[in-house]
Write an enzyme that holds these catalytic residues in place. Structure first.
Site, mmCIF file in Angstrom:
data_model
loop_
_atom_site.group_PDB
_atom_site.id
_atom_site.type_symbol
_atom_site.label_atom_id
_atom_site.label_comp_id
_atom_site.label_asym_id
_atom_site.label_seq_id
_atom_site.Cartn_x
_atom_site.Cartn_y
_atom_site.Cartn_z
ATOM 1 N N LYS A 47 16.731 -30.551 9.799
ATOM 2 C CA LYS A 47 16.161 -31.254 10.961
ATOM 3 C C LYS A 47 15.919 -30.288 12.109
ATOM 4 O O LYS A 47 14.903 -30.364 12.799
ATOM 5 C CB LYS A 47 17.085 -32.406 11.381
ATOM 6 C CG LYS A 47 16.997 -33.561 10.404
ATOM 7 C CD LYS A 47 18.199 -34.475 10.437
ATOM 8 C CE LYS A 47 18.146 -35.416 9.230
ATOM 9 N NZ LYS A 47 19.404 -36.082 8.941
ATOM 10 N N GLN A 91 23.990 -39.022 12.108
ATOM 11 C CA GLN A 91 24.097 -38.459 10.759
ATOM 12 C C GLN A 91 25.166 -39.224 9.965
ATOM 13 O O GLN A 91 26.320 -39.314 10.392
ATOM 14 C CB GLN A 91 24.452 -36.969 10.853
ATOM 15 C CG GLN A 91 24.398 -36.249 9.534
ATOM 16 C CD GLN A 91 22.986 -36.190 8.950
ATOM 17 O OE1 GLN A 91 22.027 -35.873 9.629
ATOM 18 N NE2 GLN A 91 22.871 -36.503 7.669
ATOM 19 N N ASP A 114 15.607 -43.300 12.848
ATOM 20 C CA ASP A 114 15.971 -43.611 11.464
ATOM 21 C C ASP A 114 15.592 -45.052 11.126
ATOM 22 O O ASP A 114 15.706 -45.466 9.966
ATOM 23 C CB ASP A 114 17.485 -43.429 11.268
ATOM 24 C CG ASP A 114 17.809 -42.222 10.413
ATOM 25 O OD1 ASP A 114 16.877 -41.681 9.783
ATOM 26 O OD2 ASP A 114 18.988 -41.834 10.378
#
Ligand SMILES: NC(=O)c1ccc[n+]([C@@H]2O[C@H](COP(=O)([O-])OP(=O)(O)OC[C@H]3O[C@@H](n4cnc5c(N)ncnc54)[C@H](OP(=O)(O)O)[C@@H]3O)[C@@H](O)[C@H]2O)c1
Length: 278
Positions: A47, A91, A114
């Site tokens: 990322k 995460q 997300d």
């Protein structure tokens, strides 16, 4: 035909770079990590690399394994209020003393790159504009790019996770497909996949989808990533399936690169969506 995600990834990233030229500030992505999970460190590295390529600001907030839920949420709220940050990503996995749903839903839905907050999941079900999970968006874009018709097709999705199976099912329904969502308790999956024009498989089992399970000319989208003895395998038995399929995505090099590209796109989408709502 083997359809790779690498080519479309490049196109998506170039398109974002072009769009960024008309924005007068740097966009920003924050990744929140708890603990020091090795796989998470690798994913976060990917990322960070993406943010370098797109010239996004990158903030990596890494907390000790024993951080309290209250403190973690306070930190996420600081990022929610930070105008230099457009996208926030928690995460996964989080340690078991933290409630993942509560933590995920403390992210501002308009920064939720997300697409995992209840608000964005609801927007997807209602077919309203919002931020959607990157992997399922990558599946749809790869089908579109290769001019594979979705409308009216019978599609089997195998796996019902909130990250892959459920959102891709909703996206396909929104695109007028008829979708059968299969999972570990589905009886006779073969009878469903045999009648499907497209099969999206995300179960996390090496070579789960075999040649006898599909019809001639089907399209197979393999989301699975299985690391066995240091090598990556998909959920589809690629070598034996490829001659029977019209289209099949490889692992690695299929949906993986698309997921990264869609994250880059989602940071930009978060910026534009927020602008429209203000
Ligand atoms: N390419 C990418 O960027 C990317 C992104 C995300 C995930 N992945 C990969 O995609 C795979 C799935 O990830 P996930 O997060 O969705 O996994 P997950 O949360 O473990 O979900 C797996 C799903 O597969 C179903 N399943 C398991 N065994 C099955 C069987 N024998 N028959 C039918 N269904 C079965 C499970 O059913 P139940 O619900 O009944 O348990 C569950 O719904 C993994 O390999 C993961 O590494 C790849």
């Amino acid at each position: 035909m083997v359809i790779k995600g690498t080519e479309l990834k490049k196109i998506i990233l170039e398109d974002i770079k072009e769009k960024l030229k008309s924005i007068d500030r740097q966009l920003g992505l924050a990744v929140v990590q708890v603990g020091n999970d090795e796989a998470s460190n690798v994913y976060i590295g990917q990322k960070e690399k993406l943010t370098k390529e797109l010239n996004y600001k990158f903030i990596h907030k890494k907390f000790n394994e024993d951080i309290s839920q209250e403190k973690l949420i306070q930190e996420i709220e600081l990022l929610n209020d930070d105008d230099t940050i457009d996208g926030i990503l928690i995460q996964m996995p989080l340690p078991s003393h933290l409630n993942s749903n509560i933590v995920l839903n403390s992210v501002d839905p308009d920064k939720d790159v997300d697409g995992l907050t209840y608000i964005n999941a609801g927007r997807l079900v209602q077919n309203e504009p919002g931020l959607v999970p990157c992997t399922p968006k990558g599946v749809i874009d790869l089908l579109d790019y290769n001019k594979i018709t979705i409308t009216g097709k019978n599609i089997a999705v195998i796996g019902r996770s909130v990250l892959v199976g459920k959102p891709v099912t909703n996206m396909l329904i929104n695109r007028n497909a008829t979708v059968t969502l299969c999972h570990s308790k589905t009886s006779d999956i073969k009878s469903i996949t045999k009648n499907s024009d497209i099969i999206v498989v995300g179960v996390g089992k090496k070579h789960y989808l075999t040649k006898d399970m599909i019809k001639e000319g089907a399209t197979v989208v393999d989301v699975g990533i299985n690391r066995v003895d240091g090598k990556l395998y998909g959920d589809a038995d690629f070598e034996n399936l490829k001659d029977k399929c019209s289209f099949i995505t490889p692992v690695p090099g299929g949906i993986g690169p698309m997921t990264i590209a869609e994250l880059g796109a989602n940071v930009y989408n978060a910026y534009t969506l927020k602008k429209k709502r203000n």
